[in-house]
Design an enzyme around this catalytic site. Sequence first.
Site, mmCIF file in Angstrom:
data_model
loop_
_atom_site.group_PDB
_atom_site.id
_atom_site.type_symbol
_atom_site.label_atom_id
_atom_site.label_comp_id
_atom_site.label_asym_id
_atom_site.label_seq_id
_atom_site.Cartn_x
_atom_site.Cartn_y
_atom_site.Cartn_z
ATOM 1 N N CYS A 2 0.852 -1.267 -0.009
ATOM 2 C CA CYS A 2 0.100 -0.067 0.015
ATOM 3 C C CYS A 2 0.919 1.109 0.063
ATOM 4 O O CYS A 2 1.942 1.010 0.588
ATOM 5 C CB CYS A 2 -0.916 -0.073 1.155
ATOM 6 S SG CYS A 2 -2.068 -1.351 1.423
ATOM 7 N N ARG A 27 3.263 -0.238 -5.290
ATOM 8 C CA ARG A 27 2.915 -0.812 -3.720
ATOM 9 C C ARG A 27 1.889 -1.529 -3.812
ATOM 10 O O ARG A 27 1.271 -2.186 -2.714
ATOM 11 C CB ARG A 27 3.273 0.262 -2.915
ATOM 12 C CG ARG A 27 4.230 1.037 -2.998
ATOM 13 C CD ARG A 27 4.074 2.042 -1.953
ATOM 14 N NE ARG A 27 4.256 1.487 -0.375
ATOM 15 C CZ ARG A 27 5.599 1.391 -0.024
ATOM 16 N NH1 ARG A 27 6.639 1.529 -0.548
ATOM 17 N NH2 ARG A 27 5.605 0.708 1.210
ATOM 18 N N TRP A 74 -3.074 -2.720 -1.711
ATOM 19 C CA TRP A 74 -2.705 -4.037 -1.774
ATOM 20 C C TRP A 74 -3.538 -4.733 -0.734
ATOM 21 O O TRP A 74 -2.967 -4.667 0.548
ATOM 22 C CB TRP A 74 -1.304 -4.182 -1.797
ATOM 23 C CG TRP A 74 -1.223 -5.694 -2.237
ATOM 24 C CD1 TRP A 74 -1.070 -6.198 -3.468
ATOM 25 C CD2 TRP A 74 -0.992 -7.041 -1.389
ATOM 26 N NE1 TRP A 74 -0.818 -7.508 -3.640
ATOM 27 C CE2 TRP A 74 -0.907 -8.055 -2.049
ATOM 28 C CE3 TRP A 74 -1.031 -7.053 0.016
ATOM 29 C CZ2 TRP A 74 -0.737 -9.306 -1.734
ATOM 30 C CZ3 TRP A 74 -0.567 -8.431 0.460
ATOM 31 C CH2 TRP A 74 -0.755 -9.407 -0.127
ATOM 32 N N ASN A 104 -0.945 1.581 5.947
ATOM 33 C CA ASN A 104 -0.025 0.385 5.065
ATOM 34 C C ASN A 104 0.293 -0.448 6.338
ATOM 35 O O ASN A 104 0.820 0.091 7.191
ATOM 36 C CB ASN A 104 0.940 1.197 4.377
ATOM 37 C CG ASN A 104 2.123 -0.012 3.852
ATOM 38 O OD1 ASN A 104 1.610 -1.042 3.735
ATOM 39 N ND2 ASN A 104 3.183 0.428 3.732
ATOM 40 N N GLY A 105 -0.094 -1.716 6.208
ATOM 41 C CA GLY A 105 0.381 -2.790 7.232
ATOM 42 C C GLY A 105 -0.616 -3.613 7.697
ATOM 43 O O GLY A 105 -1.568 -3.727 6.985
ATOM 44 N N GLU A 483 14.134 -18.313 -12.174
ATOM 45 C CA GLU A 483 14.051 -16.714 -12.391
ATOM 46 C C GLU A 483 12.825 -16.554 -13.685
ATOM 47 O O GLU A 483 12.063 -15.631 -13.535
ATOM 48 C CB GLU A 483 15.074 -15.926 -12.351
ATOM 49 C CG GLU A 483 14.941 -14.478 -12.814
ATOM 50 C CD GLU A 483 13.860 -13.508 -11.859
ATOM 51 O OE1 GLU A 483 13.564 -14.205 -10.952
ATOM 52 O OE2 GLU A 483 13.695 -12.588 -12.272
ATOM 53 N N LYS A 487 9.306 -15.035 -13.827
ATOM 54 C CA LYS A 487 8.621 -14.039 -14.538
ATOM 55 C C LYS A 487 7.809 -14.550 -15.416
ATOM 56 O O LYS A 487 6.629 -13.643 -15.486
ATOM 57 C CB LYS A 487 9.930 -13.588 -15.738
ATOM 58 C CG LYS A 487 11.114 -12.906 -15.155
ATOM 59 C CD LYS A 487 10.985 -11.439 -14.692
ATOM 60 C CE LYS A 487 10.446 -11.577 -13.359
ATOM 61 N NZ LYS A 487 11.290 -11.329 -12.109
ATOM 62 N N GLU A 490 4.497 -14.647 -13.311
ATOM 63 C CA GLU A 490 4.003 -13.312 -12.777
ATOM 64 C C GLU A 490 3.394 -12.509 -13.616
ATOM 65 O O GLU A 490 2.127 -11.980 -13.387
ATOM 66 C CB GLU A 490 5.226 -12.966 -12.354
ATOM 67 C CG GLU A 490 5.707 -13.038 -11.026
ATOM 68 C CD GLU A 490 7.098 -12.101 -10.688
ATOM 69 O OE1 GLU A 490 6.988 -11.410 -9.669
ATOM 70 O OE2 GLU A 490 7.928 -11.861 -11.536
ATOM 71 N N HIS A 506 12.869 -37.642 -12.449
ATOM 72 C CA HIS A 506 12.365 -37.907 -11.112
ATOM 73 C C HIS A 506 11.096 -37.329 -10.903
ATOM 74 O O HIS A 506 10.436 -37.297 -9.930
ATOM 75 C CB HIS A 506 13.354 -37.749 -10.133
ATOM 76 C CG HIS A 506 14.864 -38.169 -9.954
ATOM 77 N ND1 HIS A 506 14.668 -39.549 -9.658
ATOM 78 C CD2 HIS A 506 16.031 -37.912 -10.446
ATOM 79 C CE1 HIS A 506 15.975 -39.872 -10.026
ATOM 80 N NE2 HIS A 506 16.979 -38.965 -10.118
ATOM 81 N N LYS A 605 4.729 -4.666 -5.842
ATOM 82 C CA LYS A 605 6.238 -4.548 -5.849
ATOM 83 C C LYS A 605 6.881 -4.720 -4.544
ATOM 84 O O LYS A 605 8.114 -5.426 -4.334
ATOM 85 C CB LYS A 605 6.792 -3.311 -6.640
ATOM 86 C CG LYS A 605 8.102 -3.492 -6.724
ATOM 87 C CD LYS A 605 8.516 -2.794 -8.155
ATOM 88 C CE LYS A 605 9.946 -2.906 -8.369
ATOM 89 N NZ LYS A 605 10.189 -4.398 -9.215
HETATM 90 C C1 G6P Z 1 7.973 -8.843 -4.548
HETATM 91 C C2 G6P Z 1 8.355 -8.319 -6.037
HETATM 92 C C3 G6P Z 1 9.569 -8.927 -6.486
HETATM 93 C C4 G6P Z 1 10.610 -8.954 -5.480
HETATM 94 C C5 G6P Z 1 10.312 -9.492 -4.087
HETATM 95 C C6 G6P Z 1 11.368 -9.185 -3.105
HETATM 96 O O1 G6P Z 1 7.436 -10.318 -4.764
HETATM 97 O O2 G6P Z 1 7.407 -8.323 -6.859
HETATM 98 O O3 G6P Z 1 9.923 -8.504 -7.838
HETATM 99 O O4 G6P Z 1 11.759 -9.818 -5.890
HETATM 100 O O5 G6P Z 1 9.192 -8.726 -3.632
HETATM 101 O O6 G6P Z 1 11.398 -7.773 -2.855
HETATM 102 P P1 G6P Z 1 13.036 -7.202 -2.655
HETATM 103 O O7 G6P Z 1 12.612 -5.626 -2.677
HETATM 104 O O8 G6P Z 1 13.363 -7.403 -1.231
HETATM 105 O O9 G6P Z 1 13.949 -7.478 -3.374
#
Ligand code: G6P
Length: 610
Positions: A2, A27, A74, A104-105, A483, A487, A490, A506, A605
């Site tokens: 948020c 956020r 969020w 926020n929290g 990764e 991606k 997501e 396996h 994010k």
């Molecule tokens: C969220 C974001 C990711 C990020 C992760 C960790 O899930 O969408 O892109 O890798 O948080 O965030 P940080 O800011 O600690 O790298």
Amino acid sequence: MCGIVGAVAQRDITPVLVEGLKRLEYRGYDSCGVALYADGELRRTRSTQRVAELGEQIAQDKLSGFTGIAHTRWATHGAPATHNAHPHFSALANEKPRIALVHNGIIENYEELRTELEGVGFVFESQTDTEVIAHLVNHLYSGDLFEAVQQTVRRLLGAYAIAVFCRDEPHRVVGARQGSPLVVGVGNNENFLASDALALAGTTDKIIYLEDGDVVDLQLSRVWIVDSEGKSVERDTHTVSIASGSAELGPYRHYMQKEIFEQPRAVGDTLQDIESITPELFGDGAYKVFKAIDSVLILACGTSYYAGLTAKYWIESIAKIPVAVEIASEYRYRDSVPNPKSLVVTISQSGETADTLAALKHARSLGMSHTLTVCNVATSAMVRECELSYITRAGVEIGVASTKAFTTQLTALFLLTLALAQTRDLLTEAEEAEHMKALRHLPAAIGAVLALEPQIMAWADRFASKENALFLGRGMHYPIAMEGALKLKEISYIHAEAYPAGELKHGPLALVTASMPVVTIAPRDALLEKLKSNMQEVRARGGELYVFADGDSKISSAEGMHVIRLPEHYGKLSPILHTIPLQLLAYHTACARGTDVDKPRNLAKSVTVE
Ligand code: G6P
């Protein structure tokens, strides 16, 4: 998560609030809203659409005012619906709203507080934990908002950043933080609050970072902060240079695309003008710390965790130091065997991920005092909490799916590997010179991989109709496969998972059919022959392979096997180069499926809640 913005001014601050929210949408974007003081009362506009639409609605509602708060959400408690959107109001029975509040929290004792407040007559309109704070402030208010908020936060358990204002004191906004970020923007006869200084770029560059437990009283020409014990405290004012243009999209279709293409610059900036390796790149006293430790414990979440997994291969291979990599949210709650001689390394783009911060504090509480962070935000809590740090220079990353933050983290972690090797006399001058040469050439090498975009777009069109994908890698490219799968899932919502290619037999081989693409990262390294056998296992079952090979490897396209060649094999730094096509594949697949690439559903994010 948020985002919060607040302002006390003598001008209509609606544009500042809306612009701030746009910059904080990373956020969370389940809903958004603004509340202002106008004509003796509190007014608000809330929306379950994006901030751009909220701006239009505000214009239609003719909302304006000189004191206000705003929020982008969020959702945690309560569905993303207008009645759960912030700001929340609190009114005494049969009266107009008196308190407006954004949060926020997560308030952990909200049920108990809700029962108590309902008992004294407050009527709740939402399912949020936030609304209890608004009513509690109102309940405790007796003419001084600053006082009421200080009393309120003493009753709250959990994490919060809040901004609140009161109809009866229209030139005042009060903020408080515990576990969630909140900054003060100092202006000229006007003051601001925000979750991130980025929200205030172009409005003020004078920023005060509040500490946990702080409550701040914002008036037109006064910023007064008290700590958790109610004592007045001075916090430094920093001049923060965030070019307002850094959040502009420019010629790109999405921020993610822009950020993928910024990687040569971001990696180059992260390398700064480093001439040679020295532990002091990580801060004063790093040499002593690196000498004292006998192992490394990496803590991170999401994409940053995969950067940590890659670093494990580098550190164990080059610096010969044992490395454990843990998902922060797991580590903080499990029984582990602490080693006081371990270097605790946190990796975080934002520097404010709640689980990573908590895991760091947990490690410290277990007696591990040597801490280092690789972080993209120099002013973040993570950097402040750690003894040593390396600041990546990715620049502001807006797309929720991390791209340039990841490759800059890898760059920094490779430097860390070399510095650790050096303190153990495992890096000769010739080796150092060779690694530095490869690092310096990295931006150009990334540029050459980016030029593969048209070929990758052709693959993306085929992926767009699939519902599952498998990613294979071996050795230090296995985390890169993870990764790549992250991606894709997501942003395109295609289910994807990654496996070390040797594990195929396996289990996952049972899933392989012609309708499940198998993406294979196949650099020309010592494991290539083994990987080729794994690829044959896929082909023998009718699986369709999409292979990222190196220019000089002997893998060619054939029936059921599509190959894109990266220009060159890049040795130990190859994971950085092999990340780029996977980012582009996910990006273009998502575009072909028409998803909201920069704001994928249900995600945010910066994850500042557990
Ligand atoms: C969220 C974001 C990711 C990020 C992760 C960790 O899930 O969408 O892109 O890798 O948080 O965030 P940080 O800011 O600690 O790298």
